[in-house]
Motif scaffolding. Structure first.
Motif, PDB file in Angstrom:
ATOM      1  N   PHE A   6      -9.292  -2.353  -6.472  1.00 10.31           N
ATOM      2  CA  PHE A   6      -8.622  -1.392  -5.604  1.00 10.31           C
ATOM      3  C   PHE A   6      -9.327  -0.039  -5.568  1.00 10.31           C
ATOM      4  CE2 PHE A   6      -5.447  -4.441  -7.029  1.00 10.31           C
ATOM      5  CZ  PHE A   6      -4.973  -4.893  -5.819  1.00 10.31           C
ATOM      6  N   HIS A  57       6.093  -6.767  -5.140  1.00 11.53           N
ATOM      7  CA  HIS A  57       5.299  -7.313  -4.034  1.00 11.53           C
ATOM      8  C   HIS A  57       6.163  -8.153  -3.093  1.00 11.53           C
ATOM      9  CE1 HIS A  57       1.518  -5.769  -5.336  1.00 11.53           C
ATOM     10  NE2 HIS A  57       1.507  -6.468  -6.464  1.00 11.53           N
ATOM     11  N   PHE A 104      -7.387  -6.349   0.088  1.00 16.10           N
ATOM     12  CA  PHE A 104      -8.082  -6.492  -1.188  1.00 16.10           C
ATOM     13  C   PHE A 104      -7.776  -7.879  -1.727  1.00 16.10           C
ATOM     14  CE2 PHE A 104      -6.530  -2.193  -0.607  1.00 16.10           C
ATOM     15  CZ  PHE A 104      -7.650  -1.405  -0.833  1.00 16.10           C
ATOM     16  N   GLN A 134      -5.785  -2.394   5.454  1.00 18.22           N
ATOM     17  CA  GLN A 134      -6.813  -2.624   4.441  1.00 18.22           C
ATOM     18  C   GLN A 134      -6.379  -3.828   3.611  1.00 18.22           C
ATOM     19  OE1 GLN A 134      -7.165   0.672   1.683  1.00 18.22           O
ATOM     20  NE2 GLN A 134      -4.974   1.077   1.776  1.00 18.22           N
ATOM     21  N   TRP A 170     -17.620   1.592  -1.432  1.00 14.53           N
ATOM     22  CA  TRP A 170     -16.660   2.629  -1.832  1.00 14.53           C
ATOM     23  C   TRP A 170     -17.103   4.026  -1.428  1.00 14.53           C
ATOM     24  CZ3 TRP A 170     -11.994   1.287  -2.304  1.00 14.53           C
ATOM     25  CH2 TRP A 170     -11.642   0.054  -2.837  1.00 14.53           C
ATOM     26  N   TRP A 226      -6.126  -0.854 -12.847  1.00  8.91           N
ATOM     27  CA  TRP A 226      -5.289  -2.045 -12.947  1.00  8.91           C
ATOM     28  C   TRP A 226      -6.170  -3.267 -13.103  1.00  8.91           C
ATOM     29  CZ3 TRP A 226      -4.794  -6.687 -10.432  1.00  8.91           C
ATOM     30  CH2 TRP A 226      -3.665  -7.440 -10.771  1.00  8.91           C
ATOM     31  N   HIS A 228     -11.501  -3.145 -10.980  1.00  9.06           N
ATOM     32  CA  HIS A 228     -11.730  -2.082  -9.987  1.00  9.06           C
ATOM     33  C   HIS A 228     -11.665  -2.592  -8.547  1.00  9.06           C
ATOM     34  CE1 HIS A 228     -12.525   0.527 -13.313  1.00  9.06           C
ATOM     35  NE2 HIS A 228     -13.395  -0.344 -13.783  1.00  9.06           N
ATOM     36  N   TYR A 253      -3.992  -8.885  -1.060  1.00 12.03           N
ATOM     37  CA  TYR A 253      -3.065  -7.803  -0.753  1.00 12.03           C
ATOM     38  C   TYR A 253      -3.459  -7.220   0.599  1.00 12.03           C
ATOM     39  CZ  TYR A 253      -2.747  -8.166  -5.819  1.00 12.03           C
ATOM     40  OH  TYR A 253      -2.620  -8.640  -7.101  1.00 12.03           O
ATOM     41  N   ASN A 283      -9.614   2.923 -10.102  1.00 13.43           N
ATOM     42  CA  ASN A 283      -8.365   2.208 -10.343  1.00 13.43           C
ATOM     43  C   ASN A 283      -8.491   1.385 -11.619  1.00 13.43           C
ATOM     44  OD1 ASN A 283      -6.384  -0.098 -10.110  1.00 13.43           O
ATOM     45  ND2 ASN A 283      -5.782   1.128  -8.345  1.00 13.43           N
ATOM     46  N   TRP A 323      -8.676 -10.499  -5.319  1.00 13.53           N
ATOM     47  CA  TRP A 323      -9.396 -10.789  -6.553  1.00 13.53           C
ATOM     48  C   TRP A 323      -9.265 -12.280  -6.812  1.00 13.53           C
ATOM     49  CZ3 TRP A 323      -6.547 -13.067 -10.358  1.00 13.53           C
ATOM     50  CH2 TRP A 323      -5.178 -12.808 -10.399  1.00 13.53           C
ATOM     51  N   LYS A 340      -2.427  -4.120   3.057  1.00 12.93           N
ATOM     52  CA  LYS A 340      -1.676  -2.878   2.914  1.00 12.93           C
ATOM     53  C   LYS A 340      -1.982  -1.909   4.049  1.00 12.93           C
ATOM     54  CE  LYS A 340      -1.846  -2.819  -2.084  1.00 12.93           C
ATOM     55  NZ  LYS A 340      -1.529  -1.767  -3.018  1.00 12.93           N
TER      56      LYS A 340
END
Length: 174
Positions: free
Chosen positions: A47, A70, A119, A117, A161, A53, A45, A97, A51, A121, A99
């Motif tokens: 993203f 990417h 992100f 923004q 969030w 993915w 989670h 990432y 989410n 991991w 974006k």
């Protein structure tokens, strides 16, 4: 459509005190796939709370297609993804990432408050201690000093969030 000035050349590599970054590309396919699948529950989670993915059934070919996308986005200045590597570049630690903030909401306050923004991991083996906080602090400094954004937000990390979602419509989280 680029969200950085045409005159800005995004770095392909970065070395911090704790890790290094290199453009995410198919070069890292085997390492990335191993890390993503081994750490799927820990990164699911990143993203956003809704989410899903990575998909638990994601194949190597699907992951490779993501890496190819990417890399194209990086070259087209649409978004910027990096492999997070150990300081000596021997170990694959995760991904970053960067974006644009995309929204269909008219007058989305997030777009006026932030230029981008981000992100990230980390492999589940790298989440012990304060390494995640250290990575965040070093990424924030790098983005502030080396990138052309007015400000960069890490949803889910530097802002919760619920606040992030409420900010889109101008409502305040109590």
């Amino acid at each position: 459509m680029s969200f950085i000035p045409d005159s800005y050349s995004p770095p392909r590599f970065f070395q911090s005190d704790s890790f290094s970054l290199e453009v995410l590309s198919p070069k890292f396919a085997a390492q990335d796939f191993a890390s993503v699948t081994a750490s799927a529950d820990a990164i699911r989670h990143v993203f956003g709370p809704a989410n899903g993915w990575p998909d638990p059934q994601m194949s190597f070919a699907e992951n490779l297609a993501d890496l190819e996308r990417h890399e194209r986005e990086f070259l087209d200045h649409q978004a910027f993804a990096y492999s997070i590597l150990s300081h000596d570049q021997e170990a694959y630690l995760g991904c970053l990432y960067i974006k644009p903030i995309k929204s269909r909401i008219e007058n989305d306050l997030r777009k006026t408050a932030y230029g981008a923004q981000a992100f990230f991991w980390l492999d589940s083996q790298e989440t012990e201690g304060n390494f995640s906080a250290q990575v965040l602090a070093e990424l924030q400094m790098w983005l502030k000093n080396a990138w052309p954004f007015s400000a960069t937000v890490f949803p889910g990390r530097t802002i919760g969030w619920p606040e992030w979602e409420h900010m889109a419509t101008g409502s305040h989280c109590l």
